[in-house]
Every structure is written in structure tokens, then in C-alpha cells.
Design a protein around this motif. Structure first.
Motif, PDB file in Angstrom:
ATOM      1  N   ARG A   1       0.824  -1.207   0.000  1.00 40.75           N
ATOM      2  CA  ARG A   1       0.000   0.000   0.000  1.00 40.75           C
ATOM      3  C   ARG A   1       0.856   1.254   0.000  1.00 40.75           C
ATOM      4  N   SER A   2       1.965   1.219   0.720  1.00 40.98           N
ATOM      5  CA  SER A   2       2.878   2.372   0.743  1.00 40.98           C
ATOM      6  C   SER A   2       3.507   2.602  -0.626  1.00 40.98           C
ATOM      7  N   ARG A   3       3.913   1.503  -1.285  1.00 43.80           N
ATOM      8  CA  ARG A   3       4.504   1.640  -2.619  1.00 43.80           C
ATOM      9  C   ARG A   3       3.454   2.136  -3.622  1.00 43.80           C
ATOM     10  N   ALA A   4       2.217   1.683  -3.482  1.00 43.12           N
ATOM     11  CA  ALA A   4       1.155   2.175  -4.366  1.00 43.12           C
ATOM     12  C   ALA A   4       0.992   3.676  -4.212  1.00 43.12           C
ATOM     13  N   ALA A   5       1.028   4.159  -2.966  1.00 45.46           N
ATOM     14  CA  ALA A   5       0.906   5.600  -2.725  1.00 45.46           C
ATOM     15  C   ALA A   5       2.116   6.345  -3.269  1.00 45.46           C
ATOM     16  N   ALA A   6       3.310   5.792  -3.085  1.00 47.22           N
ATOM     17  CA  ALA A   6       4.522   6.447  -3.562  1.00 47.22           C
ATOM     18  C   ALA A   6       4.552   6.535  -5.085  1.00 47.22           C
ATOM     19  N   LEU A   7       3.988   5.524  -5.744  1.00 45.13           N
ATOM     20  CA  LEU A   7       3.933   5.515  -7.205  1.00 45.13           C
ATOM     21  C   LEU A   7       2.747   6.303  -7.746  1.00 45.13           C
ATOM     22  N   GLY A   8       1.903   6.778  -6.851  1.00 46.28           N
ATOM     23  CA  GLY A   8       0.737   7.552  -7.256  1.00 46.28           C
ATOM     24  C   GLY A   8      -0.353   6.719  -7.897  1.00 46.28           C
ATOM     25  N   LEU A   9      -0.457   5.446  -7.511  1.00 46.57           N
ATOM     26  CA  LEU A   9      -1.432   4.558  -8.135  1.00 46.57           C
ATOM     27  C   LEU A   9      -2.762   4.594  -7.394  1.00 46.57           C
ATOM     28  N   SER A  10      -3.829   4.467  -8.159  1.00 38.17           N
ATOM     29  CA  SER A  10      -5.174   4.377  -7.592  1.00 38.17           C
ATOM     30  C   SER A  10      -5.981   3.385  -8.406  1.00 38.17           C
ATOM     31  N   GLY A  11      -7.209   3.151  -7.974  1.00 38.73           N
ATOM     32  CA  GLY A  11      -8.075   2.224  -8.680  1.00 38.73           C
ATOM     33  C   GLY A  11      -8.441   2.671 -10.077  1.00 38.73           C
TER      34      GLY A  11
ATOM     35  N   LEU B   1       8.847  -7.214  -7.829  1.00 41.86           N
ATOM     36  CA  LEU B   1       7.588  -7.813  -7.396  1.00 41.86           C
ATOM     37  C   LEU B   1       6.733  -6.803  -6.644  1.00 41.86           C
ATOM     38  N   SER B   2       7.380  -6.021  -5.770  1.00 38.38           N
ATOM     39  CA  SER B   2       6.641  -5.038  -4.973  1.00 38.38           C
ATOM     40  C   SER B   2       5.967  -3.996  -5.855  1.00 38.38           C
ATOM     41  N   ASP B   3       6.727  -3.399  -6.781  1.00 32.71           N
ATOM     42  CA  ASP B   3       6.170  -2.338  -7.620  1.00 32.71           C
ATOM     43  C   ASP B   3       5.343  -2.895  -8.772  1.00 32.71           C
ATOM     44  N   GLY B   4       5.835  -3.983  -9.383  1.00 35.81           N
ATOM     45  CA  GLY B   4       5.228  -4.477 -10.607  1.00 35.81           C
ATOM     46  C   GLY B   4       3.959  -5.279 -10.429  1.00 35.81           C
ATOM     47  N   LEU B   5       3.736  -5.820  -9.217  1.00 35.63           N
ATOM     48  CA  LEU B   5       2.521  -6.596  -8.988  1.00 35.63           C
ATOM     49  C   LEU B   5       1.806  -6.190  -7.704  1.00 35.63           C
ATOM     50  N   LEU B   6       2.519  -6.243  -6.575  1.00 39.09           N
ATOM     51  CA  LEU B   6       1.834  -6.046  -5.294  1.00 39.09           C
ATOM     52  C   LEU B   6       1.262  -4.646  -5.156  1.00 39.09           C
ATOM     53  N   ALA B   7       2.024  -3.624  -5.536  1.00 38.60           N
ATOM     54  CA  ALA B   7       1.533  -2.253  -5.419  1.00 38.60           C
ATOM     55  C   ALA B   7       0.337  -2.017  -6.337  1.00 38.60           C
ATOM     56  N   VAL B   8       0.398  -2.591  -7.529  1.00 36.27           N
ATOM     57  CA  VAL B   8      -0.712  -2.435  -8.482  1.00 36.27           C
ATOM     58  C   VAL B   8      -1.982  -3.056  -7.910  1.00 36.27           C
ATOM     59  N   LEU B   9      -1.869  -4.272  -7.369  1.00 36.35           N
ATOM     60  CA  LEU B   9      -3.040  -4.926  -6.790  1.00 36.35           C
ATOM     61  C   LEU B   9      -3.532  -4.195  -5.551  1.00 36.35           C
ATOM     62  N   ALA B  10      -2.593  -3.745  -4.716  1.00 36.87           N
ATOM     63  CA  ALA B  10      -2.989  -3.041  -3.488  1.00 36.87           C
ATOM     64  C   ALA B  10      -3.742  -1.758  -3.794  1.00 36.87           C
ATOM     65  N   ALA B  11      -3.404  -1.112  -4.913  1.00 34.06           N
ATOM     66  CA  ALA B  11      -4.074   0.124  -5.301  1.00 34.06           C
ATOM     67  C   ALA B  11      -5.437  -0.131  -5.936  1.00 34.06           C
ATOM     68  N   GLY B  12      -5.718  -1.392  -6.293  1.00 33.97           N
ATOM     69  CA  GLY B  12      -6.941  -1.684  -7.030  1.00 33.97           C
ATOM     70  C   GLY B  12      -6.850  -1.295  -8.484  1.00 33.97           C
ATOM     71  N   ALA B  13      -5.619  -1.103  -8.975  1.00 33.43           N
ATOM     72  CA  ALA B  13      -5.396  -0.713 -10.363  1.00 33.43           C
ATOM     73  C   ALA B  13      -5.431  -1.939 -11.267  1.00 33.43           C
ATOM     74  N   SER B  14      -5.335  -1.704 -12.552  1.00 33.88           N
ATOM     75  CA  SER B  14      -5.318  -2.759 -13.560  1.00 33.88           C
ATOM     76  C   SER B  14      -3.915  -2.838 -14.151  1.00 33.88           C
ATOM     77  N   LEU B  15      -3.428  -4.048 -14.399  1.00 30.29           N
ATOM     78  CA  LEU B  15      -2.056  -4.258 -14.856  1.00 30.29           C
ATOM     79  C   LEU B  15      -2.026  -4.753 -16.296  1.00 30.29           C
ATOM     80  N   VAL B  16      -1.211  -4.100 -17.119  1.00 37.02           N
ATOM     81  CA  VAL B  16      -0.889  -4.596 -18.457  1.00 37.02           C
ATOM     82  C   VAL B  16       0.576  -5.012 -18.405  1.00 37.02           C
ATOM     83  N   GLN B  17       0.821  -6.322 -18.289  1.00 37.38           N
ATOM     84  CA  GLN B  17       2.175  -6.853 -18.119  1.00 37.38           C
ATOM     85  C   GLN B  17       2.698  -7.357 -19.451  1.00 37.38           C
ATOM     86  N   VAL B  18       3.889  -6.894 -19.841  1.00 40.49           N
ATOM     87  CA  VAL B  18       4.468  -7.274 -21.127  1.00 40.49           C
ATOM     88  C   VAL B  18       5.766  -8.038 -20.892  1.00 40.49           C
ATOM     89  N   ARG B  19       5.828  -9.227 -21.439  1.00 38.75           N
ATOM     90  CA  ARG B  19       7.029 -10.058 -21.389  1.00 38.75           C
ATOM     91  C   ARG B  19       7.724 -10.013 -22.736  1.00 38.75           C
TER      92      ARG B  19
END
Length: 235
Positions: A170-180, A196-214
Motif C-alpha cells: 500500500r505504501s509503494r502504491a501511494a509512492a507511485l501515485g497509483l489508484s483504482g 515484485l513489490s512495484d510491478g505486482l503487489l503495489a498495483v493490486l494493493a491500489a486496485g489498479a489494472s495491470l498490463v504486463q508485457v514479457r
């Protein structure tokens, strides 16, 4: 509350994870409901076939992939402590490329191998005793009911307890400015704690949507950001 419950809205029908692999042309979109179904199938597999329970250490040797998200969420739903080092882990989940590494660690609860195939094909010729994720996970139910609640003090990520991982996300989501309201385009790998913290957990904690590119094609990312209507770029 398990870390999965803290991070995942299991009732949401809107897109949660949109996965691209630019090397294969794969694209798959999962809602919160579908992601929860895959996490539940994984949790049932891990508990019922691999004896994962609160406190079990589970090494995850997988790339940033939608199936990896299901594995992580399923493991946390069981109360597992997800670790990056297979040595000393109770169970290892890996892709084909890291199967030898997983087997050399000789985890007491065994090895689960993922093909990561776009159409759900398994891996042929696996050594005896290795569980083929693609074959087995589909046999398990879309609902998971833990046998006991996972306490906030239970280890969840390299020994860090559930409440600290949740609060850090949740802290990383706030630091990255992410929201739902955000749709996040990311090329971050999840093999490091920061990724992992920024690329997945923070996104989920913010309720945001992820577009992950491999295997990202840098030339295509700008077009993808426009077509997917992303609001933030990571990586």
C-alpha cells in the motif's frame, strides 16, 4: 486475513491483468473474478496435492506472467511463505528452464513445473514425481476455503509477515501515485523484491489494472499504451 484477500478483489468483473508476450504474440486478459478462480485452483492444488499449509516455504522460480500471479496468490491463500531461493524451500514451482535447478534443491514436498503455454499444454517427459501444473490445476475447483485463517503475523514473503507485506504494498502504491483508476503498463520482472513489490503487489494493493508485457518489443510499447489506454508506465 491472507495476503490474497488483502490484494485481490475477487468479485470484480473489470480487467485486472492483461498479459502480452511479444515473442509469441500471446495476449490474455483476466478479470478479478477469473484471476481469483485461477488462484483458487492453484491453492487447492498446492494444499490438496502438495501439502502446503501456513508456514510452508514455497520457492517461485517463474517470470512475470499471468500464471505466476495465480501461483503467488494461490500460495498466499494457503498461508505459504513465498521465497526466491529454492535451497531449503519445502516446495518449488518453476518453468521448464529452471527445472534442473529446482530438482537439485531436492525440496521435501516436491516440484511443480509450469509450461506457461498460451493454450494450457503441459510439459512432456517430466521426471517421475514432478507435478505438471497445466494438467493438474484444471482438475481443481474455482473456490478455495482455507482450513484455518492465516494470521497477520504469518510469514508471507521471504519471512516478512503478511501485515508488513500488505502495508508495504500500500505504501509503494501511494509512492507511485497509483489508484483504482489507473491502468499500469509494466515490463518489470518479479524475480527481485523491488520488481515484485512495484510491478505486482503495489498495483493490486491500489486496485489498479495491470498490463504486463514479457519479452517487450520497445517499438510496440507506445502503440500498446495507447490501445490499452494505460495511465502509468513501470520499467
Amino acid at each position: 486475513m491472507s495476503l490474497t484477500d488483502a490484494l485481490l478483489d475477487r468479485s470484480s468483473a473489470r480487467p485486472l491483468i492483461t498479459f502480452y508476450d511479444d515473442a509469441t504474440g500471446e495476449r490474455i486478459e483476466l478479470s478479478g473474478v477469473t484471476t481469483a478462480n485461477w488462484a483458487a485452483k492453484t491453492a487447492n492444488l498446492l494444499r490438496d496435492e502438495c501439502d502446503v499449509e501456513p508456514g510452508t516455504t514455497v520457492a517461485v522460480l517463474l517470470p512475470a506472467h499471468w500464471q505466476t500471479a495465480a501461483v503467488l496468490l494461490g500460495a498466499w491463500w494457503c498461508g505459504a511463505d513465498v521465497v526466491g531461493d529454492p535451497v531449503g524451500a519445502d516446495l518449488v514451482l518453476c518453468d521448464r528452464e529452471r527445472l534442473d535447478l529446482a530438482l537439485s534443491a531436492a525440496p521435501p514436498l516436491g516440484v511443480v513445473a509450469l509450461s506457461l503455454h498460451a493454450f494450457g499444454a503441459g510439459i512432456d517427459g517430466l521426471p517421475a514425481g514432478v507435478v505438471d501444473y497445466a494438467t493438474e490445476v484444471r482438475l481443481h475447483g474455482d473456490d478455495f476455503v482455507p482450513w484455518e485463517p492465516v494470521p497477520d503475523s504469518a510469514p508471507a514473503l521471504d519471512g516478512v509477515p503478511v501485515d508488513r507485506v500488505r502495508d508495504s504494498a500500500r505504501s509503494r502504491a501511494a509512492a507511485l501515485g497509483l489508484s483504482g483508476a489507473d491502468r499500469v503498463l509494466s515490463t518489470l520482472e518479479w524475480s527481485s523484491p523491488g520488481g515484485l513489490s512495484d510491478g505486482l503487489l503495489a498495483v493490486l494493493a491500489a486496485g489498479a489494472s495491470l498490463v504486463q508485457v514479457r519479452n517487450a518489443d520497445e517499438a510496440a510499447l507506445a502503440r500498446r499504451a495507447e490501445s490499452e489506454r494505460t495511465t502509468t508506465r513501470l520499467g
